[in-house]
Design an enzyme around this catalytic site. Sequence first.
Site, PDB file in Angstrom:
ATOM      1  CB  SER A 113     -54.051  39.944 -22.768  1.00 17.12           C
ATOM      2  OG  SER A 113     -55.415  40.146 -22.613  1.00 17.12           O
ATOM      3  CG  HIS A 114     -55.321  44.267 -22.392  1.00 20.92           C
ATOM      4  ND1 HIS A 114     -55.009  43.189 -21.611  1.00 20.92           N
ATOM      5  CD2 HIS A 114     -54.890  45.351 -21.724  1.00 20.92           C
ATOM      6  CE1 HIS A 114     -54.434  43.604 -20.496  1.00 20.92           C
ATOM      7  NE2 HIS A 114     -54.349  44.920 -20.538  1.00 20.92           N
ATOM      8  CG  ASP A 277     -58.694  40.194 -25.162  1.00 15.41           C
ATOM      9  OD1 ASP A 277     -59.338  39.246 -25.659  1.00 15.41           O
ATOM     10  OD2 ASP A 277     -57.914  40.052 -24.217  1.00 15.41           O
ATOM     11  CG  ASP A 279     -55.744  36.679 -24.896  1.00  8.76           C
ATOM     12  OD1 ASP A 279     -56.349  37.758 -24.796  1.00  8.76           O
ATOM     13  OD2 ASP A 279     -55.469  35.974 -23.910  1.00  8.76           O
ATOM     14  CG  ASP A 281     -58.632  36.430 -22.358  1.00  9.15           C
ATOM     15  OD1 ASP A 281     -58.625  37.560 -22.857  1.00  9.15           O
ATOM     16  OD2 ASP A 281     -57.742  36.008 -21.590  1.00  9.15           O
ATOM     17  NE  ARG A 282     -58.458  41.832 -20.743  1.00 11.06           N
ATOM     18  CZ  ARG A 282     -57.960  42.855 -20.075  1.00 11.06           C
ATOM     19  NH1 ARG A 282     -58.430  44.072 -20.276  1.00 11.06           N
ATOM     20  NH2 ARG A 282     -56.969  42.674 -19.215  1.00 11.06           N
ATOM     21  CE  LYS A 376     -59.699  38.077 -19.193  1.00  4.72           C
ATOM     22  NZ  LYS A 376     -58.488  37.680 -18.470  1.00  4.72           N
TER      23      LYS A 376
HETATM   24  C1  G16 Z   1     -55.507  39.479 -16.967  1.00  4.25           C
HETATM   25  C2  G16 Z   1     -56.117  38.636 -15.885  1.00  4.25           C
HETATM   26  C3  G16 Z   1     -57.378  39.267 -15.377  1.00  4.25           C
HETATM   27  C4  G16 Z   1     -57.115  40.675 -14.927  1.00  4.25           C
HETATM   28  C5  G16 Z   1     -56.474  41.463 -16.048  1.00  4.25           C
HETATM   29  C6  G16 Z   1     -56.031  42.834 -15.586  1.00  4.25           C
HETATM   30  O1  G16 Z   1     -56.347  39.482 -18.070  1.00  4.25           O
HETATM   31  O2  G16 Z   1     -56.394  37.329 -16.335  1.00  4.25           O
HETATM   32  O3  G16 Z   1     -57.842  38.495 -14.311  1.00  4.25           O
HETATM   33  O4  G16 Z   1     -58.308  41.296 -14.530  1.00  4.25           O
HETATM   34  O5  G16 Z   1     -55.321  40.795 -16.502  1.00  4.25           O
HETATM   35  O6  G16 Z   1     -55.072  42.674 -14.578  1.00  4.25           O
HETATM   36  P1  G16 Z   1     -54.314  43.911 -13.970  1.00  4.25           P
HETATM   37  O7  G16 Z   1     -55.375  44.789 -13.362  1.00  4.25           O
HETATM   38  O8  G16 Z   1     -53.384  43.318 -12.946  1.00  4.25           O
HETATM   39  O9  G16 Z   1     -53.612  44.638 -15.085  1.00  4.25           O
HETATM   40  P2  G16 Z   1     -55.774  39.418 -19.553  1.00  4.25           P
HETATM   41  O10 G16 Z   1     -56.978  39.528 -20.435  1.00  4.25           O
HETATM   42  O11 G16 Z   1     -54.831  40.596 -19.658  1.00  4.25           O
HETATM   43  O12 G16 Z   1     -55.067  38.110 -19.631  1.00  4.25           O
END
Ligand code: G16
Length: 543
Positions: A113-114, A277, A279, A281-282, A376
């Site tokens: 992801s990010h 981001d 991937d 989704d954000r 998302k």
């Molecule tokens: C993932 C989850 C999200 C979450 C985020 C941050 O997103 O799918 O639901 O809000 O991580 O999680 P944490 O606060 O536990 O670091 P992504 O975009 O990283 O796949």
Amino acid sequence: MVFKTVQTTPIKGQKPGTSGLRKKTAVFREPGYLENFVQCIFDGTGGAAGKTYVIGGDGRFFNTQAIGVIIRMAAANGAARLIVGQDGILSTPAASNLIRKNQTDGGIILSASHNPGGENGDFGIKFNAPNGGPAPEKITDAIFAKTLEITEYKIAEQEPEDIGRAGSFTVGDCRIDVVDPVGDYETLMQELFDFDAIGTLFAGGFRICFDAMHAVTGPYATRILEGTLGAPKGSVINAVPSPDFGGGHPDPNPVWASELVAIMNGDDAPDFGAASDGDGDRNMVMGKGTFISPSDSLALLTAYAHLAPAYSGKLAGVARSMPTSQAVDLVAVRLGIPCFETPTGWKFFGNLLDAGKATLCGEESAGTGSNHIREKDGLWAVLLWLNILARDGRDIVQLQSDHWRSFGRNYYSRHDYEEIPTEAAEALMAALRGRLADLPGTVVAGLEVSTADDFAYRDPIDQSLTEAQGVRIGFTDGSRVVMRLSGTGTQGATLRVYLERFVDRSGDHTQDVQAALAPVIAAAETLADITKHTGRSSADVIT
Ligand code: G16
């Protein structure tokens, strides 16, 4: 085709977190690390024999090699068909769409992801269920259980053919269909939104800057925004995915998307700014000189979603993660629809979406989405915003201030303390949890505590209980502090402190966010002794 069975032993620490298994890339490249986990995905979900999966990732370093391994292992485990993004590229929302559209048995998505990418960055893998959403905990628990007892994995000896061209080939009896990553996703967006209205907006001179942050959304945003909708060439910046995201941090927030922030704060700022981001989704959205917080964006999108064809008269309910601000709750009350509060992790929205109880979902961490898929979706949020702006006529900054005038403003910020020693973070949370029962009625830094608990969630559909999801402390003036440890980091622990203060509709909505939150920030410090436990006098990242 020769398939072989390789003897192996369990590898420690393969427990999926908030969103799949995320580790340093170097860890994933250790012998057997990826192979063990992929075999456990198959074994923990009833085996791969005869099944169809979608496979793709965000293009980060090690993406194509990992996909080669997964193709060889899926074939050796008897999978019937794989749908693979060309060059190994699929944004997470596009993968979710392909899983649903082709009614597959799920998908394997490669992304952290990010988190930064590259040889010294992070890598990740997650399994998505046949509904297109991240596997719920009962599935990730089953996969994890397999990682503790694995003795062998199966793999084809030969490297698969090139996945750089759309088309089909076979590995043994398994058919591999390499597909255009963008096509089906664009079709879905056209079904949801008023593309004519958005096209007319651009034709009238409306300008956008979309920062793809050298990540996976570049090809999607370029084709849809500049190609189909007619935004001027160059509207999408950093549009070519690179294995290390141009050396950057593909996290769409004001700290990491500083290039976009500078453009939107400049003299000749476009009308609308957005970033996505690693991937895809954000999302982050901005108006001229104005950052729209993800929590406010969710509230505004809920209030105006009726301007998009797919959502007009069709909002059954809305859901937000617990730490997300309560701005959307106020909109739900006015619309007369339920608002669900879930733990952090998109997987918790899946049952509500499947059951038709929630139509829109969102999180403070820059995630917004709807029932169109089960992830998302960054570009979806941008297109919904464009649809709303095209049909409403006001600019986004005006729309937001009118909204606050009508509902009041939930000032909101998140303070992250990154890479702190795990024991220190756990000691802080344990001490805070130990104080909860005695807090109501006490005054902390001038604020009176009204409620204090550790969030537990009973899923309204399958009745599963998820406990210890973060400490919530509410104050009598409506302010709130939430604290929890991140489940997506790869080094030490990250303490997230979520701060919120409500100012009613007649109050001052123009204050600096950190200044408005100063009393709540002071209360958080007093409640949790953050400086003492972490040794830090301020947060590393404030968004
Ligand atoms: C993932 C989850 C999200 C979450 C985020 C941050 O997103 O799918 O639901 O809000 O991580 O999680 P944490 O606060 O536990 O670091 P992504 O975009 O990283 O796949």
